[in-house]
Scaffold this active site. Structure first.
Site, short mmCIF file in Angstrom:
data_model
loop_
_atom_site.label_atom_id
_atom_site.label_comp_id
_atom_site.label_asym_id
_atom_site.label_seq_id
_atom_site.Cartn_x
_atom_site.Cartn_y
_atom_site.Cartn_z
N LYS A 22 1.63 -10.66 -14.61
CA LYS A 22 2.20 -9.58 -15.06
C LYS A 22 2.69 -8.64 -14.16
O LYS A 22 3.64 -8.02 -14.23
CB LYS A 22 0.86 -8.55 -15.72
CG LYS A 22 1.06 -7.09 -15.91
CD LYS A 22 -0.31 -6.39 -16.40
CE LYS A 22 -1.03 -5.85 -15.27
NZ LYS A 22 -0.88 -4.69 -14.48
N ASN A 23 2.11 -8.43 -13.03
CA ASN A 23 2.41 -7.67 -12.07
C ASN A 23 3.71 -8.15 -11.18
O ASN A 23 4.52 -7.37 -10.31
CB ASN A 23 1.51 -7.15 -10.98
CG ASN A 23 0.53 -6.31 -11.50
OD1 ASN A 23 0.42 -5.75 -12.88
ND2 ASN A 23 -0.62 -6.27 -10.79
N ARG A 96 1.60 3.32 -15.85
CA ARG A 96 2.30 3.84 -14.57
C ARG A 96 3.41 3.03 -14.28
O ARG A 96 4.36 3.66 -13.47
CB ARG A 96 1.29 4.18 -13.82
CG ARG A 96 -0.05 4.93 -14.37
CD ARG A 96 -0.94 4.98 -13.05
NE ARG A 96 -0.60 5.40 -11.90
CZ ARG A 96 -0.34 6.87 -11.64
NH1 ARG A 96 -0.73 7.64 -12.68
NH2 ARG A 96 0.22 7.30 -10.54
N CYS A 120 -4.84 8.78 -13.03
CA CYS A 120 -5.06 7.71 -13.78
C CYS A 120 -6.61 7.27 -13.57
O CYS A 120 -7.32 7.83 -12.62
CB CYS A 120 -4.35 6.63 -12.92
SG CYS A 120 -4.70 4.94 -12.93
N ARG A 125 -2.99 8.19 -7.72
CA ARG A 125 -1.84 7.17 -7.58
C ARG A 125 -0.50 8.00 -7.75
O ARG A 125 0.11 7.92 -8.72
CB ARG A 125 -1.83 6.28 -8.76
CG ARG A 125 -3.16 5.42 -8.63
CD ARG A 125 -3.20 4.33 -9.74
NE ARG A 125 -2.14 3.15 -9.63
CZ ARG A 125 -2.11 2.22 -10.54
NH1 ARG A 125 -2.97 2.09 -11.58
NH2 ARG A 125 -1.39 1.27 -10.22
N PRO A 126 -0.22 8.87 -6.76
CA PRO A 126 0.99 9.50 -6.76
C PRO A 126 2.44 8.63 -6.38
O PRO A 126 2.13 7.32 -6.09
CB PRO A 126 1.22 10.48 -5.52
CG PRO A 126 -0.11 9.78 -4.46
CD PRO A 126 -0.87 8.95 -5.54
N ILE A 127 3.49 9.00 -6.66
CA ILE A 127 4.46 7.87 -6.34
C ILE A 127 5.62 8.77 -5.43
O ILE A 127 6.90 8.64 -5.31
CB ILE A 127 5.29 7.69 -7.74
CG1 ILE A 127 5.93 8.91 -8.50
CG2 ILE A 127 4.57 6.87 -8.42
CD1 ILE A 127 6.95 8.55 -9.47
N ASP A 128 5.14 9.72 -4.56
CA ASP A 128 5.72 10.34 -3.48
C ASP A 128 6.69 9.19 -2.47
O ASP A 128 7.66 9.68 -1.89
CB ASP A 128 5.17 11.13 -2.54
CG ASP A 128 3.94 10.22 -1.80
OD1 ASP A 128 2.97 9.56 -2.63
OD2 ASP A 128 3.71 10.18 -0.61
N ASP A 309 -7.52 -5.62 -7.10
CA ASP A 309 -7.49 -6.34 -8.51
C ASP A 309 -8.44 -7.30 -8.66
O ASP A 309 -8.78 -7.66 -9.88
CB ASP A 309 -6.02 -6.66 -8.88
CG ASP A 309 -5.32 -5.44 -8.99
OD1 ASP A 309 -5.57 -4.44 -9.07
OD2 ASP A 309 -4.09 -6.00 -9.25
N ILE A 331 -8.44 0.76 -1.41
CA ILE A 331 -7.01 1.04 -1.69
C ILE A 331 -6.95 2.06 -2.92
O ILE A 331 -6.18 2.90 -2.87
CB ILE A 331 -6.43 -0.32 -2.58
CG1 ILE A 331 -6.70 -1.40 -1.58
CG2 ILE A 331 -4.95 0.18 -3.11
CD1 ILE A 331 -5.49 -1.36 -0.52
N ARG A 401 -4.13 -5.50 -21.97
CA ARG A 401 -3.00 -4.88 -21.41
C ARG A 401 -2.40 -6.36 -20.02
O ARG A 401 -1.38 -6.13 -19.77
CB ARG A 401 -3.50 -3.67 -20.20
CG ARG A 401 -3.47 -2.47 -21.06
CD ARG A 401 -3.58 -1.23 -20.37
NE ARG A 401 -2.47 -1.19 -19.46
CZ ARG A 401 -2.37 -0.04 -18.63
NH1 ARG A 401 -3.15 0.86 -18.64
NH2 ARG A 401 -1.24 0.04 -17.95
#
Ligand code: EPU
Length: 424
Positions: A22-23, A96, A120, A125-128, A309, A331, A401
């Site tokens: 999936k990833n 996300r 989340c 979980r920022p996307i900076d 994971d 993480i 998912r």
């Protein structure tokens, strides 16, 4: 809402086939944005997040044909027309990884409007890092009504140093860099096999990428990319989950169509616990256990370390090992949602900040439990497979998912598991 009913106690035996990752599939689908031509992806898993990504791409004007057959899962994506380069809140809030379209959209269309992902279940979980990288490449960034707007007539090659290792951040900026003018050097990149898989697709599309899978990736931007066909890597986390299923139930499983090299940290840890693992071929692993498991500590790290994971699934195993196992989550700041549910099943786990101490071996007793995030759900499935009695897992949409028909696969190797829909 669907539930799983699982009766524990059966050692699993037989063959479990691993689906596509999936990833890997999510960034590879986003990469199709980079070309007007068709991108064909094989081995796409039939999971809910892929369906969400299909919705996301079609909402922008793309054509996505998800073809699921017995032998092949083949998806064809055409982004010839991208009439609305927007990732809407309604979609981003459910997944996300939608932010992966940011880089490719700006690179291809000069503009992207992406809803900011909120908090989340497993952390902030920022996307900076994605945004900072795009700015370094010359994009103008604005924030409005909960959306990030990025604009650039053409992105410019740049030197990007990630402050923090990020998987989708590396993927997003890699996709931005392939169409940028000039050379981009990215340092402190994620080395996950999913990044390497994406780089292989981009290369097949005509991109010039070197160093994927190492901390430094160099990209020479090109003017245009073309269509390509690519086979997605097997899902190393699904494979790892199956290895734990074999180990925790005292079973004997052949896990097939996987890449053992991607599972080195997981295999080493299971061996430390006393699980017998044999690499039975280029793409097969045999896992066996007589149920005599020893405690071992884990500390989650970026690849090639032990994956976050797999932390929850490993914790289920640790409840069945003799002694105390320390589980350190490095993480994400809030990835222990499975703990309280495992405790309700009889596990002895104490959490102190980012470390959980699991004391085994405790008998688990079946209970009604709630699936939170994807991997927490997998951990509860594993616990239920050895619990005494019948467990009911609620909110299994979380597991859908990212795991392809897990109940059918596990039933095929002797698990007593069934899905119930709308039981109220
Ligand atoms: N981070 C930042 N700033 C950023 C990006 C990340 O501070 O701009 C932080 C995150 O908050 C986190 C850490 O960096 O603490 C690592 O996050 P990363 O960006 O690597 O995670 P991700 O790319 O959002 C992917 C997987 C996750 C997996 C992580 C870590 C996909 C679609 N998702 O997420 O998968 O846990 O990498 O390996 O590839 C899952 O499949 O269950 C799952 C959550």
């Amino acid at each position: 809402m669907d539930k799983f009913v699982i009766r524990g106690g059966n050692p699993l035996g037989g063959t479990l086939r691993v689906s596509g990752s999936k990833n890997s599939a999510l960034p590879c689908m986003a990469a199709a944005i980079l070309t007007e031509e068709e991108v064909v992806l094989e081995n796409i898993p039939q999971v809910r997040d892929i369906e969400t990504e299909r919705k996301l791409l079609t909402s922008m004007g793309a054509e996505v044909e998800l073809g699921y057959g017995r032998a092949h899962h083949r998806t064809t994506i055409s982004c010839r027309v991208l009439s609305d380069p927007t990732a809407k809140y309604e979609i981003v809030k459910t997944m996300r990884a939608s932010s992966l379209v940011l880089g490719p959209l700006v690179a291809r269309t000069g503009m992207a409007r992406v809803s900011m992902p909120g908090g989340c279940a497993i952390g902030a979980r920022p996307i900076d890092q994605h945004i900072k990288g795009l700015e370094t490449m010359g994009a103008q960034i604005d924030y409005e009504h909960g959306y990030i707007e990025a604009r650039a007539e053409r992105l410019k090659g740049a030197h990007i140093l990630f402050d923090k290792i990020t998987v989708t951040g590396t993927e997003d900026l890699l996709m931005a860099a392939v169409l940028a003018e000039g050379e981009t050097v990215m340092e402190n990149c994620a080395r996950e096999p999913e990044v390497t898989d994406l780089a292989a697709l981009l290369t097949a599309m005509g991109a010039k990428v070197e160093g994927a899978g190492t901390p430094t990736i160099r990209v020479r931007g090109v003017d245009k990319l073309h269509g390509a066909k690519h086979r997605i890597n097997p899902d190393r986390i699904e494979a790892g989950t199956f290895l734990v299923a074999g180990a925790i139930t005292g079973g004997d499983l052949h896990v097939t169509q996987c890449k053992p090299a991607h599972l080195a940290a997981i295999i080493a840890k299971l061996q430390e616990c006393g699980v017998r693992i044999e690499i039975a071929g280029e793409d097969q692993i045999r896992v066996r256990s007589e149920g005599q498991l020893r405690a071992a500590d884990i500390s989650t790290e970026e690849y090639p370390g032990f994956p976050t994971d797999m932390q929850a699934q490993y914790m289920a195993l640790a409840t069945q090992a003799e002694g105390a196992s320390l589980v350190k989550e490095n993480i994400f700041e809030n990835r222990f949602m499975h703990v309280q549910e495992l405790v309700r099943m009889g596990a002895n786990i104490r959490v102190d900040g980012r470390t959980a101490t699991v004391r085994g071996k405790t008998p688990l007793s079946a209970a009604a439990v709630m699936c939170s995030d994807l991997r927490a759900s997998a951990s509860l499935v594993l616990a239920a497979l050895v619990a005494d009695g019948e467990s009911i897992l609620d909110r299994v949409y979380n597991i859908d998912r990212g795991y392809e028909r897990i109940e059918e696969k596990l039933r095929g190797v002797g698990a007593q598991i069934r899905r119930m829909g709308n039981v109220f």
